[in-house]
Design an enzyme around this catalytic site. Structure first.
Site, PDB file in Angstrom:
ATOM      1  N   GLU A 185       0.629  -1.451   0.093  1.00  0.00           N
ATOM      2  CA  GLU A 185      -0.265  -0.553   0.096  1.00  0.00           C
ATOM      3  C   GLU A 185       0.445   1.718  -0.111  1.00  0.00           C
ATOM      4  O   GLU A 185       0.676   2.007  -0.957  1.00  0.00           O
ATOM      5  CB  GLU A 185      -0.964  -0.261   1.300  1.00  0.00           C
ATOM      6  CG  GLU A 185      -2.070  -1.082   1.177  1.00  0.00           C
ATOM      7  CD  GLU A 185      -1.556  -2.651   1.242  1.00  0.00           C
ATOM      8  OE1 GLU A 185      -1.875  -3.375   1.090  1.00  0.00           O
ATOM      9  OE2 GLU A 185      -0.453  -2.502   2.161  1.00  0.00           O
ATOM     10  N   PRO A 200      11.540 -13.326  -1.211  1.00  0.00           N
ATOM     11  CA  PRO A 200      10.252 -13.668   0.788  1.00  0.00           C
ATOM     12  C   PRO A 200       9.649 -12.636   0.382  1.00  0.00           C
ATOM     13  O   PRO A 200      10.496 -11.366  -0.077  1.00  0.00           O
ATOM     14  CB  PRO A 200      10.747 -14.553   0.859  1.00  0.00           C
ATOM     15  CG  PRO A 200      12.284 -13.829   0.809  1.00  0.00           C
ATOM     16  CD  PRO A 200      13.210 -13.763   0.560  1.00  0.00           C
ATOM     17  N   GLY A 259      13.578  -2.576   0.392  1.00  0.00           N
ATOM     18  CA  GLY A 259      13.036  -1.772  -0.648  1.00  0.00           C
ATOM     19  C   GLY A 259      14.433  -1.490  -1.956  1.00  0.00           C
ATOM     20  O   GLY A 259      14.162  -1.587  -3.051  1.00  0.00           O
ATOM     21  N   ASN A 298       1.886  -6.929  -6.281  1.00  0.00           N
ATOM     22  CA  ASN A 298       2.515  -5.997  -7.519  1.00  0.00           C
ATOM     23  C   ASN A 298       3.253  -7.067  -8.702  1.00  0.00           C
ATOM     24  O   ASN A 298       3.967  -6.835  -9.377  1.00  0.00           O
ATOM     25  CB  ASN A 298       3.353  -4.901  -7.281  1.00  0.00           C
ATOM     26  CG  ASN A 298       2.812  -4.185  -8.072  1.00  0.00           C
ATOM     27  OD1 ASN A 298       2.515  -3.279  -9.010  1.00  0.00           O
ATOM     28  ND2 ASN A 298       3.963  -2.376  -7.748  1.00  0.00           N
ATOM     29  N   GLU A 358       5.487  -4.017 -11.194  1.00  0.00           N
ATOM     30  CA  GLU A 358       6.752  -3.459 -10.780  1.00  0.00           C
ATOM     31  C   GLU A 358       8.001  -3.564 -12.061  1.00  0.00           C
ATOM     32  O   GLU A 358       8.809  -3.712 -12.722  1.00  0.00           O
ATOM     33  CB  GLU A 358       7.030  -4.289  -9.452  1.00  0.00           C
ATOM     34  CG  GLU A 358       6.321  -3.415  -8.142  1.00  0.00           C
ATOM     35  CD  GLU A 358       6.998  -3.893  -6.633  1.00  0.00           C
ATOM     36  OE1 GLU A 358       7.458  -2.673  -6.183  1.00  0.00           O
ATOM     37  OE2 GLU A 358       7.603  -5.053  -6.822  1.00  0.00           O
TER      38      GLU A 358
END
Length: 835
Positions: free
Chosen positions: A81, A291, A339, A364, A367
């Site tokens: 999110e 993971p 990140g 997602n 990406e």
């Protein structure tokens, strides 16, 4: 009732919730803040001591006590999110540079993403647990102008607290997975109420919009704006958008990388099978496993080693570029740092997005697509169904049934490199073609903020203000902001049952109603605090006297200092008692209505008989009589204050309702006072309609200043004589905010003000404070209310020149109907509130 049941269950589960959060090391750090403690008694430091060590975080911005700056609060539960929220928050920062942006998360991964990607743009705080007292404390501490929440985090008490504080909530990038939709539907009546607190629902897809409408959201407030994740900035391979290089993960230029991101248990085994088969055909392949939860890195490492493969942790490689391995050596790089996954896709020849080979719902898919990489995923894409469909339809995505098909599809496209490149470009084009959700969302947010700013300017004079260390609201309202609110709500439940039972007993005749031998008109309200009963009583008495009727006013005499059961305040010719003996409101009625008999006593029936023994009366006015059910009345007038809809939200002792809203059905007519406020009468009438099922025809009323009375001499000052002058104001009434508004309407500039509790008994010390404050601010006038004037006159010096605002009543709508009701002129259209 739904909120009550929800909170009872939440309270019962509270010990287990806290134990679970304490047991999870990653949850300990934010727990004090999530409980609304904000470091209270050093608890934040204590939890950090037993939790995680402090990381480098920009603490300079993390101050939540800056009331001079408006706040936009964005809630993004976790990493996914936050990724969706980043472009939104950055755009808000550009458009609203004077606003503080606060982003709340639940997880540590979310916190780290906020601090890394939004440093210098937004502050981080942990989202409060949904206990009523916690969310109220956090909302009041942050005092946001707007609340945005990402991807359908429906926390009932938080949204309700924001609504009560008049903070609009907007669901941004909203989606509803099948499992969430099924769960919410089980308690659809409850979530219909929850969704009433949301101003706008900006949904990702038509399916999501249809689902939230099916749960009870108003279709007029639901819009399909698209997926904000499409608007993530497209990475440029030369821009340094990520610090992750091939060398930092020990992948040679001659080697090719398969990136499998956001994987779960049950997927890694299938991916390792695929990799081993593919690597036998193409020895230069290296697998990177990321993971979904990096705390599983050791577990994943064990699975890799059990296959006889070399496992290399990204954290063990550090930032060094010196590590190297023999080309063609089968190995798996485990991305155990946060990140870096989005940047790792840049180096991929093939990409796989996890949570799709097992029934999680997917993560997602955009990406890797942003880097122009073909996206492979499994059959379980409920969380990203629209994106998956777009990628497959455009030829940029490959959906497989299982690990075996994944191996076959990856092998196929590795053999067709030109086709693989075309797939990658198709994936990137899907991203480009579907951008715009961010701008659409921003436009709607801007429109709502603009409307709110307009209302804020209009209502600026009627907002609660802190004066002399006290709130401008009555003391009953502190429960909304205190830790007592939840226990008080528990107490309010049996209180409500008792009041309903009492009303039912009178209605069925099991408790007797007694009648006086003349007409009785009751004026009352449902709440404690000032709705304007006294000026309405004065108006009706004046009408009746003007028609030659003999009028008596029966009042309880609240806060009077005498203990006699009955007391005569006025015999219609002279005032026989002062405000201390009579009570301030009966004394004011007696002064303003010199031809009326005014008496006080707790038992209004016996008081009426006592008055009738001494005076002939044609009509009694029952002051504050709506709850005095033991006395029959011909007309039951119920007052509600349009400027104070919050007063109708909860029963005593948690709120200010004396009785449940459903008892408004007893009213002959509803009088909406202060109906000239910007919001109008609907905010107070709508909850009454819902509670009673009746469509009321209200009588709309406003109060106005009729002039100013010299407290010592009784002389009248016209409004024009005081307009444009400066003043010090003080009062002790139920709704002092209305006093402030009336003074502003007369063009009086209030330099300072002092607020005392309703029905305050003034002392010499109080008057000394008034004089000192008035002198300190160099005010030209000292102004109070007519109700307060009677209580201070004996304490004034001859040099004091205090003015009292005389309040008048203007009926905006329904005057003829009210006159007919009061005078007893029969009209079938006047019977009942639903006429």
């Amino acid at each position: 009732m739904w909120y009550f049941l929800y909170n009872v269950l939440l309270l019962l589960a509270a010990p287990f919730i806290l134990l679970v959060l304490l047991a999870k090391k990653r949850c300990r750090r934010g727990l004090p803040e999530r409980l609304g403690l904000f470091g209270l008694f050093g608890l934040a430091g204590l939890f950090r001591r037993f939790g995680q060590n402090e990381s480098d975080r920009p603490n300079g911005l993390n101050r939540q006590d800056r009331p001079d700056e408006p706040v936009i609060w964005v809630h993004a539960v976790s990493l996914g999110e936050v990724v969706a929220a980043v472009p939104l928050v950055r755009a808000l920062h550009v458009r609203y540079p004077t606003y503080r942006l606060v982003v709340s998360t639940v997880t540590e991964t979310g916190r780290e993403a906020v601090e890394r990607q939004l440093a210098g743009v937004a502050e981080h705080c942990y989202a409060p647990l949904d206990f009523p007292w916690v969310v109220t404390r956090v909302v009041q501490r942050l005092s946001p102008t707007l609340f945005l929440f990402v991807e359908t985090e429906l926390w009932p008490n938080l949204l309700r607290a924001l609504s009560r504080h008049r903070v609009p909530s907007i669901l941004v990038n909203g989606r509803l997975s099948s499992s969430s939709f099924r769960g919410y539907r089980l308690v659809k009546p409850f979530f219909r109420q929850v969704l009433e607190t949301v101003a706008l629902c900006l949904m990702q897809s038509d399916r999501d919009a249809q689902r939230i409408i099916a749960l009870g959201a108003d279709s007029a407030r639901v819009l399909r704006t698209g997926n904000v994740k499409f608007d993530q900035p497209l990475p440029d391979k030369t821009s340094g958008a990520t610090t992750l290089s091939r060398r930092t993960i020990a992948v040679d230029e001659q080697e090719e990388l398969i990136v499998a991101g956001s994987t779960h248990p049950g997927e890694e085994e299938q991916l390792l099978d695929s990799y081993q088969r593919l690597q036998r055909e193409i020895p230069s392949l290296v697998l990177l496993l990321a993971p979904r939860h990096i705390e599983r890195a050791a577990e994943v490492e064990s699975v890799v080693k059990a296959r006889g493969l070399l496992a290399v942790r990204r954290s063990a490689l550090g930032q060094s570029e010196g590590a190297s391995f023999q080309p063609g050596l089968p190995r798996v790089v485990i991305l155990d740092t946060r990140g870096e996954l989005a940047g790792a896709y840049r180096h991929a020849v093939l990409s796989f997005v996890g949570g799709t080979l097992i029934p999680v719902g997917g993560h997602n898919l955009l990406e890797p697509a942003r880097w122009g990489k073909p996206v492979f995923f499994g059959p379980h894409t409920d969380h990203c169904a629209e994106v998956a469909e777009l990628l497959v339809r455009a030829g940029g995505g490959v959906q497989v049934r299982d690990g075996q098909e994944l191996t076959a599809e990856m092998a196929r496209w590795l053999r067709d490199r030109s086709g693989l490149r075309r797939k990658g470009e198709a994936a990137r084009q899907v991203v480009l073609d579907n951008q715009g959700a961010l701008e659409r969302s921003l436009q709607l947010i801007n429109t709502l903020l603009a409307r709110k700013d307009e209302r804020s300017m209009t209502d600026s004079t009627s907002r609660p203000r802190s004066v002399g260390g006290r709130s401008f609201h009555s003391s009953f309202r502190i429960h909304h902001s205190s830790f007592l609110r939840w226990p008080l709500l528990v107490l309010a439940f049996p209180y409500g049952l008792v009041m309903r039972a009492r009303a039912a007993l009178y209605e069925r005749g099991w408790l007797p109603k007694r009648s006086l031998p003349c007409r009785v008109v009751s004026v009352g309200n449902l709440t404690v605090g000032g709705t304007g009963k006294t000026p309405i009583v004065i108006l009706i008495v004046e009408w009746l006297l003007a028609r030659g009727l003999r009028v008596g006013v029966l009042s309880r005499g609240y806060r009077r200092q005498t203990r006699t059961p009955f007391m005569l305040i006025s015999d219609g010719r002279a005032i026989l008692a002062g405000p201390a003996e009579a009570g301030d409101e009966p004394y004011l009625i007696a002064r303003r209505c010199p031809g009326a008999v005014v008496a006080v006593g707790a038992d209004r029936f016996k008081l009426g008989q006592w008055v009738l023994e001494r005076f002939p009366i044609d009509c009694f006015l029952l002051d504050d009589g709506f709850q005095h059910l033991a006395l029959y009345r011909d007309v039951n007038l119920l007052l509600v204050d349009a400027s104070d809809p919050a007063s109708l939200q909860a029963l005593l002792p948690a709120g200010r309702l004396r009785e449940p809203l459903s008892t408004a059905a007893r009213a002959t007519a509803i009088l909406v006072t202060r109906a000239d406020t910007a919001a109008g009468s609907n905010p107070v009438l709508e909850p009454i309609r819902k509670a009673t099922g009746l469509d009321s025809r209200p009588i709309l009323i406003r109060f106005k200043a009729e002039g100013f009375v010299d407290v010592l001499t009784g002389g009248i000052e016209e409004n024009e004589r005081v307009s444009g002058r400066t003043a010090f104001a003080f009062s002790g009434i139920g709704n002092p905010n209305s006093f402030q508004t009336l003074l502003a309407d007369q063009g009086i500039k209030v330099l300072d003000e002092l607020v005392f509790p309703d029905h305050h008994v003034y002392t010499s010390a109080d008057l000394r404070q008034v004089r000192q404050r008035a002198e300190a601010c160099r005010a030209e006038l000292v102004v109070t209310t007519e109700k307060d004037a009677g209580k201070i006159v004996s304490l004034l010096n001859q040099k004091d020149r205090f003015l009292a605002l005389r309040l008048g009543t203007e009926i905006l709508e329904g005057r003829e109907r009210l006159e007919r009701l009061v005078l007893g002129v029969t009209d079938r259209n006047d019977v009942g509130v639903c006429a």
